[in-house]
Design a protein around this motif. Sequence first.
Motif, mmCIF file in Angstrom:
data_model
loop_
_atom_site.group_PDB
_atom_site.id
_atom_site.type_symbol
_atom_site.label_atom_id
_atom_site.label_comp_id
_atom_site.label_asym_id
_atom_site.label_seq_id
_atom_site.Cartn_x
_atom_site.Cartn_y
_atom_site.Cartn_z
ATOM 1 N N GLN A 183 0.861 -1.179 0.000
ATOM 2 C CA GLN A 183 0.000 0.000 0.000
ATOM 3 C C GLN A 183 0.900 1.231 0.000
ATOM 4 O OE1 GLN A 183 -2.330 -1.320 3.557
ATOM 5 N NE2 GLN A 183 -4.093 -0.768 2.322
ATOM 6 N N ARG A 199 -8.153 -5.008 -7.664
ATOM 7 C CA ARG A 199 -8.942 -4.270 -6.678
ATOM 8 C C ARG A 199 -9.212 -5.138 -5.452
ATOM 9 N NH1 ARG A 199 -15.205 -4.404 -7.473
ATOM 10 N NH2 ARG A 199 -15.123 -2.223 -6.879
ATOM 11 N N ASP A 233 -11.261 -2.929 1.626
ATOM 12 C CA ASP A 233 -10.357 -2.528 2.699
ATOM 13 C C ASP A 233 -11.049 -2.521 4.061
ATOM 14 O OD1 ASP A 233 -8.980 0.398 3.971
ATOM 15 O OD2 ASP A 233 -7.735 -1.343 3.512
ATOM 16 N N GLU A 263 -15.773 -0.805 1.233
ATOM 17 C CA GLU A 263 -15.006 0.152 0.449
ATOM 18 C C GLU A 263 -13.584 -0.358 0.316
ATOM 19 O OE1 GLU A 263 -13.821 3.497 3.787
ATOM 20 O OE2 GLU A 263 -15.896 3.462 3.052
ATOM 21 N N TYR A 293 -9.905 -0.240 -2.697
ATOM 22 C CA TYR A 293 -9.070 0.411 -3.701
ATOM 23 C C TYR A 293 -9.171 -0.321 -5.032
ATOM 24 C CZ TYR A 293 -7.015 3.067 0.113
ATOM 25 O OH TYR A 293 -6.835 3.913 1.188
ATOM 26 N N ARG A 350 -4.351 6.590 -7.817
ATOM 27 C CA ARG A 350 -4.865 5.703 -6.773
ATOM 28 C C ARG A 350 -6.366 5.952 -6.650
ATOM 29 N NH1 ARG A 350 -3.009 6.760 -0.722
ATOM 30 N NH2 ARG A 350 -4.404 8.535 -1.064
ATOM 31 N N ARG A 364 -9.883 5.018 -5.029
ATOM 32 C CA ARG A 364 -10.532 4.402 -3.882
ATOM 33 C C ARG A 364 -12.035 4.489 -4.077
ATOM 34 N NH1 ARG A 364 -9.843 6.488 2.402
ATOM 35 N NH2 ARG A 364 -10.958 4.774 3.416
ATOM 36 N N TYR A 365 -12.731 3.375 -3.835
ATOM 37 C CA TYR A 365 -14.174 3.360 -4.055
ATOM 38 C C TYR A 365 -14.902 3.113 -2.740
ATOM 39 C CZ TYR A 365 -13.604 -1.717 -3.840
ATOM 40 O OH TYR A 365 -13.289 -2.988 -3.428
ATOM 41 N N THR A 366 -16.155 3.520 -2.706
ATOM 42 C CA THR A 366 -17.040 3.154 -1.621
ATOM 43 C C THR A 366 -18.238 2.452 -2.236
ATOM 44 O OG1 THR A 366 -18.242 3.936 0.323
ATOM 45 C CG2 THR A 366 -18.261 5.370 -1.597
ATOM 46 N N TYR A 383 -14.709 7.264 -4.073
ATOM 47 C CA TYR A 383 -14.338 7.828 -2.777
ATOM 48 C C TYR A 383 -13.257 8.875 -2.995
ATOM 49 C CZ TYR A 383 -13.552 7.924 2.296
ATOM 50 O OH TYR A 383 -13.452 8.315 3.606
#
Length: 935
Positions: free
Chosen positions: A107, A859, A862, A872, A874, A906, A908-910, A918
């Motif tokens: 990460q 993906r 996390d 949520e 990455y 980078r 990031r999703y929710t 995100y």
Amino acid sequence: MSTRFSTTIRFALLASSALLLPQAAFAQDAADGGAPAQDKAAADPATGTSAASEIVVSGFRASLNKALDIKRNSVSSVDAIVAEDIAKFPDQNLAESLQRIPGISIQRDAGEGRAITVRGLGAQFTRVRVNGLETVATSSDGASSNRDRAFDFNVFASELFSSLVVHKTAEASLDEGSLGAVVDLNTGNPLAGEAGLHGVASVVGSYNDLSKDLGPRLAGLVSWRNDAGTFGASFSAAYSNTDTFELGNNTVRWAQAKFRKVDGVSCATSNATCDPVSLAFHPRIPRYGLVEHRRDRLGLTGSLQFSPTDATRISIDGLYSKFKEDREERWGEVLLRSNEKNIDVVDPVIDSDNNLISATLNNAYVRTEHYLRKSSTEFYQLGGTWDQDLTDTLRFTAVGGFSKSNADIPVETTMVFDDRDANGYHYDYSDMKSPLLTFGTSVTDPSVFQLAEIRDRPSNVTNRFKTGQLRAEWDATDHITLKAGGVWRRFNFDAVGFTRDTAVCGSSGPDKVLGTLTCSSTVYGFPVTSEFSQLFTLGKAGQPSGNTNQWLIPNLATTTEYTGLYSRTPAVDAGNTRSVQETTSGGYFQADVKGHIGRMDFAANAGVRYAHTDQSSTGILSGTEVTVTRSYDDWLPSANLALYPRHDIIVRAAAAKVITRPTLGNLTPGGSVDGFNYKISYGNPFLDPYRATNYDLGVEWYFMPEAVLSVAAFLKDVKSFPISDTYSAPFSSTGLTRDALPPSSPAYINFDPNQVYTISANVNGKGATLKGVELALQLPFKFLDSPILSNFGVLANATFISSDADYSVSGPAVTPGGPLVKSDRNATLFGVSKQAYNATLFYDDGKFSARAMVSYRSRYIDSNSGTGNVFEGYGATTNLDASVRYKITDSLEVSVEGNNLLDTYRYRYTDFDANRNYENNHFGRTILFGARLKV
């Protein structure tokens, strides 16, 4: 940006030497059949040549060979990264080196590797030892510091280390506490070096093409050993200074809510116009901005070794590191979160994932923020080792030491400008990664804003380790070695947090918060002037054309002075004030055996480790400090087997019971209250450790000198797996008062005891499974009949993982304004990517060397999400790095390296299913150029 490199030329002269490699497991005459190649007198495993025709391998290939020796000579599953020479670690970052090992992903933070995931298990499941002593080093990421067991590799400069060794399977003699791996960081061994005084120094410039910053990276080493080889000393230092940008957008999750109007229709009651918009998910705080990371890293190591006889060796090792960062953020946003009931929506568009993907907002809550966090992590460790041979067959090792990591945040300040009745704001997330955000009213005119909120949240996290161990070994026969030992460890985790948050006016009232400063009760803040503000211009953040790219932000110096922010008495932040003390005592017994099964050689070890854990957890519960104590015991059997059906093939098998103690933040009584997201979280000091049974099976084929092809399968059966259990309830049902809420939060300002909160607590879960396969290839092209092509080679690995765990989640509401719907959901373990690939193409002719390294990670989820989103995490990432080195003389080498050459974003999703944005940020490319001198 500044060019500090041009004025900061310093040589730090230090000392270090290569790791003393372990000896072969056993030796056997070639006539016996399948003896390990490394033990045959006729051939050396690294070169494949006899002593009479030895070929000296140097450069990057030499480091690969040393690492291959470590892997091949171990009975358990081990991988390593080894420096080819003192102060010449092959990568600029320890975590980025580790990602070249099969099964490891990383990460990144501010564009550099920070934490690792081993075989799908995150950083909290990996134990790290520095010079044989377990420790924790923490830094800060996002808006908070690391408050877990995870080890932050970005605290240390890679130049300080001579090797990284990753133990993927357990042994009874190996420290417990890992479901993933034990990682050994080694800083040197001066008695293994040549006699006399030796030194090396390197000067590197680091340029980032996004921040346009040029900073220095300096390292130096000095070592000395007497001619008799009885005394050696080394000292090393490394320093770097960087300034990098993180540019992009952020939503702070998506949510459902009832608006005031939709296309002119009132939403006071349920209707066909409003309800679909109320049930759709909208971005809570759509925004673009800049995060600037100004980092300063200093590291020192020292080692003294004394060996008066061949039977005695005493080592004293010390390590010091100071990692400082100023993180500065500038944002332009609209605060839909908690303010939807005052906002009118025009021309809403809802997509197939039930997202309010675009809309125009009137009476919107426009906000700009200026944030500054000053953080510093100071780490030191001092340890001693005494190795003593009592007889030819009996020996012991005594190890003791202590370490401390002090992560301090003296300043974490946010100043806020608000315009709470703006019209014509428009957002469009049709391109989820690069939304269009436009303000309909001026955001560069001070007169439209008021200074509305001030925040400061200083905090500190301190980790301490004390360790004492005694290990003994007895060669009972030529083929059996018995090992036993005892260990005592004490780990202290202490976190404190404070707040100076307040809303400037509004419901706080005039003269109640800011002393002599007054404001009218009809406004929510102080009028903004040019003295209080500064113009911010957004750079290359991936935004589309037509986006608003300029806005005013608070001037931190003038607004903090005007409001007297730092003179305010800080209040204790109960949710971030807690401590844990763990005292572990125990021991182990292990038998190492070598022999034959028919004409096939084998090596094996088997044993059991006992660990008794005393735990004391302290937190603040309803304003009162509460301490809870408990203890538990674990018996951890393990076995490793290495079979040698041929001299070039090793078959490995392993099984072990393992544990990882619970996440620190979840162990303490009390909890935290989030008045921005209407969430309450409680700790649970009675959480069980993560307990699992691990199984491993692998085959390694050393099909030519310096080469290996391997495959390994692994299964982790996790019996206990703490999970978050959530439910919804009114604030009044919790027994908490309004004072438990942050004073600047919407929940405090517009306090409603009947407001429904999402309440979560960690409980002991049902367990989980994880299984996977690792493939790896190391292949130098020496077989090619070409003086150029034969100097090429490739390293490649791939990891495929399948995991399964049950979670309790809170999904979308099904009625406008209704509660979130709780359900159980099966998914992968947190932090697990289903696929990861790494490949390095290298060239090395002893004088000129070059490498290109590509890494891919699919993906992954996390954590549990909030506000009705389910999980949520990455998105997939691909990173490309490269380096070129040229040896002008045997003593002088020049180099050019490039990190993140693809300038990877980078993402990031929710919400796992809807893949809602995100954040989406990039960090730019970093080019490093410099020289290294060895004397």
